[in-house]
Design a protein around this motif. Structure first.
Motif, mmCIF file in Angstrom:
data_model
loop_
_atom_site.group_PDB
_atom_site.id
_atom_site.type_symbol
_atom_site.label_atom_id
_atom_site.label_comp_id
_atom_site.label_asym_id
_atom_site.label_seq_id
_atom_site.Cartn_x
_atom_site.Cartn_y
_atom_site.Cartn_z
ATOM 1 N N TYR A 13 -5.473 0.951 -0.460
ATOM 2 C CA TYR A 13 -4.263 1.486 -1.077
ATOM 3 C C TYR A 13 -3.653 0.440 -2.016
ATOM 4 N N SER A 14 -3.523 -0.795 -1.503
ATOM 5 C CA SER A 14 -3.085 -1.902 -2.355
ATOM 6 C C SER A 14 -3.774 -3.145 -1.817
ATOM 7 N N ASP A 15 -3.381 -4.342 -2.255
ATOM 8 C CA ASP A 15 -4.044 -5.567 -1.802
ATOM 9 C C ASP A 15 -4.017 -5.707 -0.292
ATOM 10 N N GLU A 16 -2.883 -5.294 0.324
ATOM 11 C CA GLU A 16 -2.746 -5.516 1.762
ATOM 12 C C GLU A 16 -2.812 -4.236 2.586
#
Ligand code: ADP
Length: 265
Positions: A13-16
Motif C-alpha cells: 500500500y505504501s512503504d510501511e
C-alpha cells in the motif's frame, strides 16, 4: 455446510503499509461445483438414448431405399459426433473433479508410441508423412488411460489441421532432466493471438474449419487437465502456414527406467 472459503491477497500500500484483501469465494466454488455436476449428469443421461439411436441407425440398410442413403450417412456422422462430444464431456468432468490421479502405474512408452503411430496412420489414410522418434529411452509414471487420451488428442489434431501432403512427427525426447513428448505438424498453424486460449473448453480458432474437421472443441482442454494431474506442462509454438508443435513436458519424478520387452520367441 458452514465451511467458508476465502482467498487472501497481500497488496503493498505504501512503504510501511500492506493491505490484506480477503474475498469470500464459497458461493463461487459452489456454483462451479453445480456446473460440473450438471454437465456430468446431462452427459451421462445422454449416453443411453444415443446408444439406442446409433444402434438402430446401424441396422438400417441404405440399399433398401437408395434415396435415403445420403441422409442415413449424415445421421450416422452426426450421431457419432454427438457420442464423441458426450464422451469428451464425461472425461473432462471426471478430470476436473479430481485433484490427483486415482491410480498410477508405469506407462510403457514404446507400445504407446507404436499405438500413436497406428492412430495417426489410420486417421491420415496415407495423406501425410507420419514419423515417430523414440529417443528418450525411458517410461513414464502416471495413468495410462489418461496419458493415451491426451497424446491421442494431439495426434488427431495434427492430422486434422494439416493439409494432405504435410508431415506429422511424434517425438519422445530428453528435456533437461525430464522428457518431452512432442507432436510436430506442418499444418495450418495457429495465429499468436489465439494461442493463450486454445486450451479453453470449446475455444476454436476457426469455427468452420474446426467443425468440418470433426472435433468437439474439448481436446486441448482434456490434454491440459491430464498434464496438470501429472504435474506436467503443455508448451505450444506455432506459425501460421508453417505448422505447430505441441510438447508435453514431464519432470524427472515422472521417469521410470525402461524394462526390456519380452521378445516373441
Ligand atoms: P477441436 O475439437 O476443435 O480440434 P481442440 O480443443 O482439440 O478442439 O483444439 C482447439 C482449437 O485449436 C481447434 O479448433 C483448432 O482451431 C486449434 N488447433 C488445435 N490443434 C491444432 C493444430 N495442430 N494445428 C492448428 N490448429 C490447431
Amino acid at each position: 455446510n458452514p465451511a467458508v472459503t476465502l482467498t487472501l491477497r497481500l497488496i503493498p500500500y505504501s512503504d510501511e503499509l500492506w493491505m490484506l484483501v480477503a474475498r469470500d469465494v464459497t458461493r463461487l466454488l459452489l456454483l462451479e461445483q453445480m456446473r460440473r455436476d450438471f454437465v456430468a449428469n446431462v452427459s451421462h443421461e445422454l449416453r443411453t438414448p444415443l446408444t439406442v439411436v446409433h444402434g438402430y441407425l446401424d441396422m438400417l440398410d441404405p440399399e433398401d431405399n437408395p434415396e435415403w442413403a445420403p441422409m442415413l450417412a449424415e445421421m450416422q456422422r452426426q450421431s457419432q459426433r454427438m457420442t464423441q462430444l458426450v464422451e469428451d464431456l464425461l472425461m473432462l468432468s471426471r478430470l476436473e473433479s479430481q485433484d490427483s490421479l486415482p491410480s498410477e502405474e508405469t506407462v510403457a512408452m514404446a507400445p504407446m508410441l507404436a499405438a500413436l503411430r497406428r492412430e495417426a496412420t489410420a486417421l491420415s489414410q496415407s495423406r501425410h508423412d507420419v514419423t515417430v522418434e523414440d529417443e528418450a529411452g525411458v517410461d513414464l509414471w502416471g495413468s495410462h488411460r489418461e496419458l493415451h487420451s491426451a497424446f491421442s488428442n494431439l495426434v488427431s489434431n495434427a492430422v486434422r489441421y494439416t493439409p494432405a501432403g504435410g508431415s506429422i512427427r511424434i517425438r519422445f525426447r530428453r528435456d533437461g532432466r525430464g522428457v518431452a513428448l512432442e507432436v510436430v505438424d506442418s499444418g495450418y498453424g495457429i495465429p499468436a493471438a489465439h494461442l493463450p486460449r486454445v486450451t479453453e473448453r470449446f475455444y476454436r480458432v476457426s469455427n468452420s474449419r474446426s467443425r468440418e474437421s470433426g472435433g468437439t472443441g474439448l481436446g486441448l482442454s482434456i490434454v491440459k487437465h491430464v498434464l496438470n494431474l501429472h504435474q506436467a506442462r503443455l508448451g505450444i509454438t506455432s506459425e501460421v502456414g508453417r505448422g505447430s508443435t505441441f510438447s508435453c513436458h514431464f519432470g524427472v519424478e515422472r521417469l521410470r527406467s525402461r524394462k526390456p520387452h519380452p521378445q516373441p520367441a
